[in-house]
Scaffold this motif. Structure first.
Motif, mmCIF file in Angstrom:
data_model
loop_
_atom_site.group_PDB
_atom_site.id
_atom_site.type_symbol
_atom_site.label_atom_id
_atom_site.label_comp_id
_atom_site.label_asym_id
_atom_site.label_seq_id
_atom_site.Cartn_x
_atom_site.Cartn_y
_atom_site.Cartn_z
ATOM 1 N N ALA A 98 6.316 24.965 -23.414
ATOM 2 C CA ALA A 98 7.263 25.659 -22.540
ATOM 3 C C ALA A 98 8.121 26.667 -23.309
ATOM 4 O O ALA A 98 9.028 27.266 -22.745
ATOM 5 C CB ALA A 98 8.150 24.649 -21.822
ATOM 6 N N ASN A 99 7.837 26.841 -24.592
ATOM 7 C CA ASN A 99 8.541 27.783 -25.457
ATOM 8 C C ASN A 99 10.005 27.386 -25.685
ATOM 9 O O ASN A 99 10.900 28.223 -25.673
ATOM 10 C CB ASN A 99 8.433 29.212 -24.921
ATOM 11 N N PHE A 100 10.212 26.083 -25.899
ATOM 12 C CA PHE A 100 11.519 25.550 -26.264
ATOM 13 C C PHE A 100 11.400 24.860 -27.626
ATOM 14 O O PHE A 100 11.493 23.642 -27.736
ATOM 15 C CB PHE A 100 12.027 24.551 -25.215
ATOM 16 N N PRO A 101 11.179 25.640 -28.691
ATOM 17 C CA PRO A 101 10.915 25.031 -29.996
ATOM 18 C C PRO A 101 12.101 24.262 -30.571
ATOM 19 O O PRO A 101 11.908 23.262 -31.265
ATOM 20 C CB PRO A 101 10.542 26.222 -30.880
ATOM 21 N N ILE A 102 13.318 24.690 -30.294
ATOM 22 C CA ILE A 102 14.475 23.990 -30.838
ATOM 23 C C ILE A 102 14.603 22.619 -30.185
ATOM 24 O O ILE A 102 14.870 21.615 -30.852
ATOM 25 C CB ILE A 102 15.753 24.841 -30.671
ATOM 26 N N GLU A 110 12.803 36.312 -35.532
ATOM 27 C CA GLU A 110 12.362 35.601 -36.734
ATOM 28 C C GLU A 110 12.803 34.139 -36.694
ATOM 29 O O GLU A 110 12.049 33.244 -37.078
ATOM 30 C CB GLU A 110 12.898 36.280 -37.989
ATOM 31 N N PHE A 111 14.017 33.915 -36.219
ATOM 32 C CA PHE A 111 14.538 32.558 -36.113
ATOM 33 C C PHE A 111 13.690 31.732 -35.149
ATOM 34 O O PHE A 111 13.306 30.601 -35.454
ATOM 35 C CB PHE A 111 16.001 32.589 -35.652
ATOM 36 N N ILE A 112 13.378 32.295 -33.999
ATOM 37 C CA ILE A 112 12.568 31.584 -32.997
ATOM 38 C C ILE A 112 11.161 31.335 -33.536
ATOM 39 O O ILE A 112 10.595 30.249 -33.340
ATOM 40 C CB ILE A 112 12.516 32.357 -31.667
ATOM 41 N N GLU A 113 10.594 32.281 -34.236
ATOM 42 C CA GLU A 113 9.258 32.093 -34.815
ATOM 43 C C GLU A 113 9.271 30.976 -35.854
ATOM 44 O O GLU A 113 8.349 30.163 -35.913
ATOM 45 C CB GLU A 113 8.730 33.403 -35.420
ATOM 46 N N GLU A 114 10.306 30.916 -36.666
ATOM 47 C CA GLU A 114 10.428 29.840 -37.648
ATOM 48 C C GLU A 114 10.604 28.499 -36.937
ATOM 49 O O GLU A 114 10.024 27.486 -37.338
ATOM 50 C CB GLU A 114 11.607 30.095 -38.600
ATOM 51 N N ALA A 115 11.382 28.491 -35.869
ATOM 52 C CA ALA A 115 11.570 27.262 -35.090
ATOM 53 C C ALA A 115 10.233 26.787 -34.515
ATOM 54 O O ALA A 115 9.956 25.580 -34.502
ATOM 55 C CB ALA A 115 12.587 27.491 -33.970
ATOM 56 N N LYS A 116 9.403 27.707 -34.072
ATOM 57 C CA LYS A 116 8.086 27.337 -33.536
ATOM 58 C C LYS A 116 7.220 26.713 -34.624
ATOM 59 O O LYS A 116 6.534 25.713 -34.385
ATOM 60 C CB LYS A 116 7.379 28.565 -32.956
ATOM 61 N N LYS A 117 7.250 27.292 -35.812
ATOM 62 C CA LYS A 117 6.467 26.737 -36.925
ATOM 63 C C LYS A 117 6.926 25.320 -37.256
ATOM 64 O O LYS A 117 6.116 24.416 -37.459
ATOM 65 C CB LYS A 117 6.598 27.612 -38.171
ATOM 66 N N ASN A 129 16.789 21.026 -40.346
ATOM 67 C CA ASN A 129 18.217 21.315 -40.416
ATOM 68 C C ASN A 129 18.500 22.805 -40.266
ATOM 69 O O ASN A 129 19.464 23.190 -39.612
ATOM 70 C CB ASN A 129 18.809 20.793 -41.720
ATOM 71 N N SER A 130 17.655 23.636 -40.858
ATOM 72 C CA SER A 130 17.878 25.084 -40.756
ATOM 73 C C SER A 130 17.745 25.568 -39.317
ATOM 74 O O SER A 130 18.442 26.490 -38.903
ATOM 75 C CB SER A 130 16.916 25.850 -41.665
ATOM 76 N N VAL A 131 16.890 24.927 -38.546
ATOM 77 C CA VAL A 131 16.718 25.317 -37.143
ATOM 78 C C VAL A 131 17.854 24.777 -36.286
ATOM 79 O O VAL A 131 18.488 25.513 -35.533
ATOM 80 C CB VAL A 131 15.357 24.829 -36.595
ATOM 81 N N ILE A 132 18.111 23.493 -36.393
ATOM 82 C CA ILE A 132 19.119 22.873 -35.542
ATOM 83 C C ILE A 132 20.504 23.450 -35.832
ATOM 84 O O ILE A 132 21.249 23.813 -34.920
ATOM 85 C CB ILE A 132 19.122 21.340 -35.706
ATOM 86 N N HIS A 133 20.845 23.576 -37.111
ATOM 87 C CA HIS A 133 22.157 24.101 -37.456
ATOM 88 C C HIS A 133 22.189 25.625 -37.385
ATOM 89 O O HIS A 133 23.253 26.209 -37.180
ATOM 90 C CB HIS A 133 22.583 23.617 -38.839
ATOM 91 N N GLY A 134 21.042 26.245 -37.516
ATOM 92 C CA GLY A 134 20.959 27.698 -37.443
ATOM 93 C C GLY A 134 21.250 28.253 -36.063
ATOM 94 O O GLY A 134 21.565 29.434 -35.914
ATOM 95 N N VAL A 135 21.174 27.427 -35.060
ATOM 96 C CA VAL A 135 21.471 27.857 -33.698
ATOM 97 C C VAL A 135 22.914 28.338 -33.605
ATOM 98 O O VAL A 135 23.217 29.306 -32.917
ATOM 99 C CB VAL A 135 21.233 26.700 -32.692
#
Length: 131
Positions: free
Chosen positions: A6-10, A94-101, A73-79
């Motif tokens: 559903a494109n909700f990587p976080i 870039e942030f969303i793409e990294e979150a998907k990875k 941590n970089s994704v969750i706190h990066g929000v």
């Protein structure tokens, strides 16, 4: 998996971390119940406590999980953290793409960790019965 589709990587990363923590708590409850007596431990601490129980040769998935937690941590706190205070749409992309990875890696890791927990609990129970 549905969060990723559903494109909700976080959201996916947060859910995966909850599953990781649950599996590790399950392992520790059966292998070393006293280490959980103080209540909830961080996922990183659950990994560290689990490492104390198993031989070095059986820590690969725990090491992978620890690395994933750092990336998580970089994704969750990066929000909520902005490097400059004004992020460009390119930075957000870039942030969303990294979150998907990280979410995709986490999905595979959850499966590996679940299999490891099941196998390791079985092995520890067998060793305890043999003693």
């Amino acid at each position: 998996n549905e969060s990723i589709k559903a494109n909700f990587p976080i959201e996916a990363v947060a859910l995966e971390e909850c599953i990781v923590a649950d599996r590790l708590r399950s392992f520790l409850r059966s292998a070393k119940p006293l280490c959980l007596k103080d209540g909830l431990l961080s996922t990183s601490r659950l990994i560290d406590e689990s490492k104390k129980i198993v031989p070095i040769t059986d820590r690969c998935v725990l090491n992978q999980t620890k690395d994933w937690i750092r990336r998580r941590n970089s994704v969750i706190h990066g929000v909520i953290i902005s490097k400059t205070g004004e992020e460009s749409s390119n930075d957000n992309h870039e942030f969303i793409e990294e979150a998907k990875k990280i979410a995709n890696t986490g999905m595979g890791l959850v499966r590996q960790l679940d299999a490891w927990v099941r196998r390791t609990k079985r092995d520890l129970n067998k060793r305890a019965k043999d003693q």
